[in-house]
Enzyme design. Structure first.
Site, PDB file in Angstrom:
ATOM      1  CE  LYS A 284      -3.697  -2.726   2.255  1.00  0.00           C
ATOM      2  NZ  LYS A 284      -3.460  -3.662   2.923  1.00  0.00           N
TER       3      LYS A 284
HETATM    4  O1  LIG Z   1      -9.140  -3.953   1.870  1.00  0.00           O
HETATM    5  C1  LIG Z   1      -8.219  -4.454   2.064  1.00  0.00           C
HETATM    6  C2  LIG Z   1      -6.606  -4.744   1.727  1.00  0.00           C
HETATM    7  C3  LIG Z   1      -5.733  -5.136   2.173  1.00  0.00           C
HETATM    8  N1  LIG Z   1      -5.868  -5.996   3.040  1.00  0.00           N
HETATM    9  C4  LIG Z   1      -5.224  -7.354   3.408  1.00  0.00           C
HETATM   10  O2  LIG Z   1      -5.035  -8.974   3.033  1.00  0.00           O
HETATM   11  C5  LIG Z   1      -5.047  -9.251   3.752  1.00  0.00           C
HETATM   12  C6  LIG Z   1      -6.590 -10.258   4.314  1.00  0.00           C
HETATM   13  O3  LIG Z   1      -5.806 -10.998   6.206  1.00  0.00           O
HETATM   14  P1  LIG Z   1      -7.371 -11.946   5.953  1.00  0.00           P
HETATM   15  O4  LIG Z   1      -6.694 -12.961   7.108  1.00  0.00           O
HETATM   16  O5  LIG Z   1      -7.603 -13.336   5.099  1.00  0.00           O
HETATM   17  O6  LIG Z   1      -8.182 -11.876   6.192  1.00  0.00           O
HETATM   18  C7  LIG Z   1      -4.086  -8.842   4.774  1.00  0.00           C
HETATM   19  O7  LIG Z   1      -2.934  -8.905   4.624  1.00  0.00           O
HETATM   20  C8  LIG Z   1      -4.275  -7.361   4.789  1.00  0.00           C
HETATM   21  O8  LIG Z   1      -3.615  -6.875   5.602  1.00  0.00           O
HETATM   22  C9  LIG Z   1      -7.225  -6.288   3.620  1.00  0.00           C
HETATM   23  O9  LIG Z   1      -7.713  -7.291   4.394  1.00  0.00           O
HETATM   24  N2  LIG Z   1      -8.128  -5.720   3.192  1.00  0.00           N
END
Ligand SMILES: O=c1ccn([C@@H]2O[C@H](COP(=O)(O)O)[C@@H](O)[C@H]2O)c(=O)[nH]1
Length: 312
Positions: A106
């Protein structure tokens, strides 16, 4: 170009998902941590070695069925230089195993600083007049649109030069995403809709053979109604969809981000895959020693769950 390679890989594996590699130490099996701490000490180096071992196990178990991984930078930076080395090795290993790597950082800043971010993750770093060196060399990077086009252009330039991609934050999956992103502007559109228009504009010169652009968008699985609007608004943007699994997003929710051909989106899951061996679904079938097999089983379940939802 990046987007064609991504879509080809998704089609080849019949799998529109990406596995997040967010290796918190709590998620890593004890036997891996004990070995790493014994060899390298109970310190940042030991932690980083445990991360590498854990990630390699996951990559080995997933590389023939999952097209891409998404390491989130925060989980590496928190271990300092050693953590960044673990990130670098993870990227390299995943690419060697034929996986596409989306670095979730990001990033963004004013133009000149954005150039440096882009050089580190997507492009090459200038060492001397005739020496350009790739650094982390991911295939794609998540970027923040908040600074406008001068913060995005350096990434787009490197996407063109080096066949890379970016995913721009449009509507994020977190609870408070609406605090800024849903604000209605005087054009009668929300901020996320305005960002969606910019994503279409920014991606115009990077469209590939499927009509999609290497400038994609991030839209959370937790906002299916907004995803419906955004799929229509960004006809050429591939959507990276976080929020499936651990954050409560379902296959029906993520289906809104896909087009009628079953393309247009790639769905991320991090914790639900990495920690499958501890989950109610799999803990009785897989011991901790077989953590990677549990992740593979969950990755197959997720793939079939999403394919069933987008193909009906
Ligand atoms: O809007 C957003 C953008 C990035 N993320 C990222 O994706 C993964 C989600 O992890 P889970 O364990 O599947 O919940 C994580 O790296 C976040 O930083 C997001 O969740 N939402």
């Amino acid at each position: 170009m990046f987007i064609d390679l991504l879509i080809d890989a998704i089609k080849e594996k019949d799998n529109p998902t990406v596995v997040g590699l967010d290796p918190k130490l709590d998620f890593i099996p004890q036997f891996i941590k004990e070995k790493a701490f014994k060899e390298h000490g109970v310190n940042l180096k030991g932690a980083a070695q445990a991360i590498i071992e854990f990630n390699k196990g996951l990559i080995d178990a997933l590389c023939d069925i999952v097209p891409a991984v998404k390491p989130q930078l925060a989980y590496y930076e928190m271990y300092g230089i050693e953590g960044l080395m673990a990130f670098e090795q993870t990227v390299k290993y995943a690419k060697e195993k034929g996986m596409i790597v989306i670095a979730d950082g990001k990033r963004n800043d004013i133009g000149t600083t954005a150039e440096s971010y882009s050089a580190g993750f997507l492009g090459k770093t200038l060492i001397s007049e005739d020496v350009l060196q790739p650094v982390f060399d991911a295939d794609a990077l998540t970027v923040n649109p908040y600074l406008g086009v001068d913060g995005i252009k350096p990434f787009i330039d490197d996407c063109k030069r080096y066949q890379k991609g970016i995913f721009v934050l449009v509507k994020t999956s977190n609870k408070s995403s609406g605090q800024l992103q849903d604000i209605l502007t005087d054009k009668g559109k929300s901020i996320y809709e305005i960002v969606a228009e910019l994503v279409e504009e920014w991606g115009k010169s990077l469209r590939g053979k499927y009509g999609y652009s290497s400038v994609g968008a991030v839209v959370g699985a937790t906002y299916p109604n907004q995803a419906k609007i955004l799929r229509k608004a960004m006809k050429h943007a591939y959507i990276l969809v976080p929020g499936y699994g651990a954050q409560g997003g379902t296959a029906r929710d993520v289906a809104h981000s896909f087009d009628g051909e079953g393309l247009g989106a790639i769905v991320n899951a991090s914790r639900s895959i990495m920690c499958a061996y501890m989950s109610d679904n799999w803990k009785d079938q897989y011991s901790v020693d077989n953590y990677a097999d549990a992740s593979r089983a969950e990755a197959i379940r997720m793939r079939d769950d999403i394919n069933a939802a987008i193909k009906t």
